[in-house]
Design a protein around this motif. Structure first.
Motif, PDB file in Angstrom:
ATOM      1  N   LEU A 178      60.070   1.807 123.552  1.00 10.24           N
ATOM      2  CA  LEU A 178      59.621   2.159 122.202  1.00 10.24           C
ATOM      3  C   LEU A 178      60.743   2.827 121.411  1.00 10.24           C
ATOM      4  N   ARG A 179      61.483   3.757 122.036  1.00  8.02           N
ATOM      5  CA  ARG A 179      62.567   4.442 121.343  1.00  8.02           C
ATOM      6  C   ARG A 179      63.697   3.467 120.998  1.00  8.02           C
ATOM      7  N   ARG A 180      63.994   2.563 121.931  1.00  7.26           N
ATOM      8  CA  ARG A 180      65.063   1.597 121.671  1.00  7.26           C
ATOM      9  C   ARG A 180      64.695   0.679 120.502  1.00  7.26           C
ATOM     10  N   LEU A 181      63.413   0.249 120.455  1.00  6.82           N
ATOM     11  CA  LEU A 181      62.978  -0.620 119.349  1.00  6.82           C
ATOM     12  C   LEU A 181      63.044   0.127 118.024  1.00  6.82           C
ATOM     13  N   THR A 182      62.643   1.400 118.052  1.00  6.49           N
ATOM     14  CA  THR A 182      62.673   2.190 116.813  1.00  6.49           C
ATOM     15  C   THR A 182      64.101   2.340 116.315  1.00  6.49           C
ATOM     16  N   GLU A 183      65.058   2.603 117.210  1.00  2.00           N
ATOM     17  CA  GLU A 183      66.457   2.750 116.797  1.00  2.00           C
ATOM     18  C   GLU A 183      66.975   1.469 116.156  1.00  2.00           C
ATOM     19  N   GLN A 184      66.581   0.324 116.686  1.00  2.00           N
ATOM     20  CA  GLN A 184      67.016  -0.944 116.103  1.00  2.00           C
ATOM     21  C   GLN A 184      66.435  -1.153 114.704  1.00  2.00           C
TER      22      GLN A 184
ATOM     23  N   ARG B 202      57.051   9.132 115.401  1.00  2.00           N
ATOM     24  CA  ARG B 202      57.187  10.359 116.188  1.00  2.00           C
ATOM     25  C   ARG B 202      58.481  10.379 116.997  1.00  2.00           C
ATOM     26  N   THR B 203      58.940   9.224 117.446  1.00  2.00           N
ATOM     27  CA  THR B 203      60.204   9.205 118.197  1.00  2.00           C
ATOM     28  C   THR B 203      61.381   9.610 117.322  1.00  2.00           C
ATOM     29  N   LEU B 204      61.208   9.575 115.994  1.00  2.00           N
ATOM     30  CA  LEU B 204      62.255  10.030 115.070  1.00  2.00           C
ATOM     31  C   LEU B 204      62.185  11.531 114.829  1.00  2.00           C
ATOM     32  N   GLY B 205      61.162  12.205 115.405  1.00  2.00           N
ATOM     33  CA  GLY B 205      60.989  13.633 115.179  1.00  2.00           C
ATOM     34  C   GLY B 205      60.245  13.944 113.898  1.00  2.00           C
ATOM     35  N   VAL B 206      59.497  12.976 113.374  1.00  2.00           N
ATOM     36  CA  VAL B 206      58.734  13.165 112.134  1.00  2.00           C
ATOM     37  C   VAL B 206      57.253  13.232 112.499  1.00  2.00           C
ATOM     38  N   PRO B 207      56.529  14.267 112.053  1.00  2.00           N
ATOM     39  CA  PRO B 207      55.100  14.372 112.382  1.00  2.00           C
ATOM     40  C   PRO B 207      54.300  13.199 111.806  1.00  2.00           C
ATOM     41  N   ALA B 208      53.420  12.660 112.619  1.00  2.00           N
ATOM     42  CA  ALA B 208      52.570  11.541 112.188  1.00  2.00           C
ATOM     43  C   ALA B 208      51.237  11.636 112.904  1.00  2.00           C
ATOM     44  N   ARG B 209      50.201  11.093 112.276  1.00  2.00           N
ATOM     45  CA  ARG B 209      48.863  11.088 112.869  1.00  2.00           C
ATOM     46  C   ARG B 209      48.123   9.821 112.455  1.00  2.00           C
ATOM     47  N   LEU B 210      47.146   9.452 113.264  1.00  2.00           N
ATOM     48  CA  LEU B 210      46.324   8.279 112.982  1.00  2.00           C
ATOM     49  C   LEU B 210      45.112   8.705 112.159  1.00  2.00           C
ATOM     50  N   VAL B 211      44.695   7.865 111.234  1.00  2.00           N
ATOM     51  CA  VAL B 211      43.517   8.146 110.411  1.00  2.00           C
ATOM     52  C   VAL B 211      42.578   6.962 110.501  1.00  2.00           C
ATOM     53  N   SER B 212      41.298   7.258 110.764  1.00  4.76           N
ATOM     54  CA  SER B 212      40.276   6.223 110.858  1.00  4.76           C
ATOM     55  C   SER B 212      39.285   6.395 109.711  1.00  4.76           C
TER      56      SER B 212
END
Length: 707
Positions: free
Chosen positions: A393-399, A461-471
């Motif tokens: 997941l982290r590798r894909l995000t970096e790309q 989140r892997t970038l260090g940015v807060p995130a949350r899911l909303v339903s």
């Protein structure tokens, strides 16, 4: 066209029972076999004479069958329907069937009318559908006809065969199509008066016949999201809620409106849930209003009125970000994620209604922005949590975010990557050997909103940015007739909120649009919207009509009356100014003549109106029919009373004439002729012909001379 009394009465009381059965059938909750049995027996009862079917229950047999129906009703309540109102409705249908085949005298007919009425009442307790008003109007019309015709039937039976009654006169026949249309207009007028009383009588807030039969729970939305439940998902068109809001605010952003429900912060590799406790009580204010947070003043206020169908959740929906809620609540609880929870409540039909005020802010690129509350250190840890291992997941995000500057640009790149490189699909299979998210990102590359939102939240989140899911729900069908969004179960949706220090929580939706909505024909869509607007207004202004609505209507009427008075005063001022401008250059005699002409014109208009509509308008021969109707008959009664023939209270004119002739002999046979002319001209509104008037005078002289 003249119709016979027996035929009309036969049609009317069967139509009355039919209207009651129809109201019960349209509820959709009664047993189809019982309903079919009722309609079948009704048809057999109506056509049994033409079909030469002789079915009649004797009194002992009818009582025996009624006891059997009662036992069936008790078993129905205890074992089958387990609903008191449904069981009572079934029992009423069976009892009406028994009564249809055991009608002997007027008492039996009145019992049938009462049973049909209680059947209508049971239908009112079982449905809140707009279709009930149709069956209710039909029932009211049939009830009016039936009671009038039943009265005629009773009077005819009392008079005996060969006796003159209101139905047996030498004048024009009474039971004509015109008469039946008049009765129908009377019934409609009665309905209008009933409606006026309904809106005028103060509401007390009780539901005496609340039905608990509507236990529908809607899927597509829950407090937790299980990403491991791969499989085909079927879109459901069931209506979930209607959201009324001003037309100009119907689409504040570049994307469809997001009706925010629950925010989730913790993902364990398979499912999402919220770890934020509901430890805050919203501040209660007067009028049932609750303050959720302080208003910042840097956004546009959007008012939303939610009418939510029965759900298996207890959260408040809103456009981000709400700051106040009003409704019939005992209390409201909130948590640090911005979710608002209420104790389950509802109207008599299980629906709940509340009003939300949101402070809507939009980013430069048109995204919805929520509150600016800075997460604490503990909150930041939960909003940055990623299940390990997350190497791929982290590798894909970096790309994906390579060569991107700033957190906002990187988050936008992740959103666009998921939208373009992955496919939206409701038919998804799963590889059980892989974690659900890895299976979606690296193998299936297709999924629905939960997969896209989960992937984006964890990549951010892997970038260090807060995130949350909303339903919650997104979009819906805008109804131009009612100015509200119609939100269906298929509009259930999941998206992502990302926190930026200078903007607050910003909405991102990585799910591709796909083919989630099938376009219908414009004519069909318009017709559906119109019918749904009627249904919504029925629920809003009839089913859920309350004292608060009455107060609002009175205040609105008061404001409009003030507005009309102001308009009238302005018109009067303009007329006065015009008159002063005109009269300033005219001599006094011209002013006097102008005023006289204006007064004569007003009087002429009033005389024309009175001439056209006054009941005392003269006939072409100068005779006043209304006074003649009263005077010549009154003179005859005075002559007869002087000779000892007193008229008893409640005696009809024809009955009185018959009594006089039987007691006085043929010397008084002229009384019947005058009485017939009185009935004909009094109720038929015909003018008195000169020859008839001469005959009346001659008869009165003869009666006076009889010793």
């Amino acid at each position: 066209m003249t119709m016979s009394l027996p035929f009309l009465f036969h049609v009317s009381h069967h139509s009355l029972v039919f209207a009651g059965f129809l109201a019960q059938a349209l509820t959709g909750v009664l047993n189809p076999l019982v309903v079919a049995l009722g309609f079948g027996a009704l048809g057999l009862s109506f056509f049994k004479e033409p079909l030469r079917v002789h079915l009649f229950l004797s009194r002992p047999m009818g009582n025996t069958v009624a006891v059997i129906a009662l036992v069936f009703g008790l078993l129905d309540f205890l074992l089958f329907s387990r609903n008191l109102i449904v069981a009572a409705a079934h029992f009423l249908i069976l009892i009406q069937i028994i009564k249809l085949f055991s009608l002997r005298d007027n008492k039996d007919y009145y019992q049938l009318y009462g049973l049909s009425f209680f059947g209508l009442v049971s239908a009112a307790g079982l449905t809140f559908s707009l279709s009930f008003i149709v069956s209710f109007l039909l029932y009211l019309l049939m009830l009016t006809w039936t009671l009038i015709l039943h009265h005629f039937k009773e009077e005819t039976e009392k008079a005996g065969p060969g006796t003159h009654t209101v139905l047996h006169t030498s004048g024009p026949p009474l039971l004509t199509m015109r008469f039946m249309m008049t009765v129908s207009l009377v019934a409609l007028f009665a309905f209008a008066m009933t409606l006026a009383f309904f809106y005028a009588i103060p509401r007390v807030g009780f539901g005496y016949l609340r039905s608990r039969n509507d236990n529908r729970l809607y899927s597509g939305f829950s407090r937790t999201i299980d990403l491991g439940l791969f499989g085909p998902v079927k879109l459901d068109s069931q209506v979930v809620m209607r959201v009324q809001m001003p037309r100009r605010q119907a689409s504040p952003g570049k994307t469809p409106i997001h009706w925010r429900g629950v925010a989730l912060d913790h993902y364990d590799g398979r499912s999402w849930k919220s770890q934020a406790p509901f430890n805050r009580l919203a501040a209660s204010r007067s009028g049932g209003s609750f303050q959720i947070r302080e208003k910042t003043g840097d956004g546009r206020v959007v008012k939303q009125v939610f009418t939510v169908e029965p759900l298996n959740i207890d959260v408040i929906f809103s456009v981000p970000a709400l700051y106040a809620v009003s409704g019939k609540f005992r209390y409201l609880k909130t948590n640090r994620m911005g979710t608002v929870e209420h104790p389950f409540f509802g109207e008599a039909n299980g629906r709940c209604t509340y009003t939300v005020l949101s402070e809507v802010r939009l980013t430069r690129d048109g995204r919805e922005a929520g509150g600016r509350d800075l997460p604490t250190a503990d909150e930041s840890d939960s909003l940055l949590q990623v299940p390990e291992p997350a190497t791929r997941l982290r590798r894909l995000t970096e790309q994906v975010v390579a060569n991107r500057r700033g957190d906002y640009e990187k988050v936008g790149a992740i959103e666009q990557f998921l939208k373009k490189e992955y496919t939206y699909s409701l038919d998804v299979t799963r590889n059980p050997s892989e974690p659900p998210l890895d299976d979606f990102l690296f193998f299936q590359k297709r999924g629905y909103c939960e997969h896209f939102a989960t992937a984006m939240a964890l990549m951010v989140r892997t970038l260090g940015v807060p995130a949350r899911l909303v339903s919650g729900f997104t979009g819906g069908e805008w109804n131009d007739f009612g100015e509200y969004y119609l939100v269906r179960q298929k509009n259930a949706h999941t998206w992502v909120e990302v926190y930026f220090p200078h903007m607050g929580w910003v909405t991102f939706d990585p799910t591709p649009t796909g083919d989630r909505q099938v376009q219908a024909f414009p004519l069909v869509t318009g017709l559906f919207q119109y019918l749904d607007a009627l249904r919504w207004k029925w629920n809003r202004y009839v089913i859920n009509y309350r004292l608060r609505d009455q107060i609002t209507m009175v205040r609105m009427a008061h404001r409009r009356s003030i507005h009309l008075r102001e308009i009238g005063e302005k018109i009067l001022e303009v007329l006065k100014a015009q008159y002063r401008r005109w009269s300033g250059k005219r001599p006094p005699w011209q002013k006097t003549v102008a005023l006289l002409l204006a007064g004569i014109g007003v009087m002429w208009i009033v005389c024309l109106i009175l001439r056209k509509w006054s009941p005392w308008t003269r006939s072409p021969r100068g005779v006043k029919p209304q006074s003649i109707h009263v005077d010549f008959y009154r003179r005859m009664v005075k002559i007869l009373e002087a000779k000892g023939f007193s008229r008893r209270q409640g005696t009809t004119p024809l009955e009185y004439a018959d009594e006089v002739i039987r007691a006085g002999g043929q010397s008084f046979r002229g009384v019947l002729g005058i009485t017939r002319l009185y009935n004909q001209h009094r109720f038929g509104k015909d003018r008195i012909a000169p020859a008839e008037m001469d005959q009346i005078r001659s008869t009165l002289r003869d009666l006076k001379s009889v010793s």
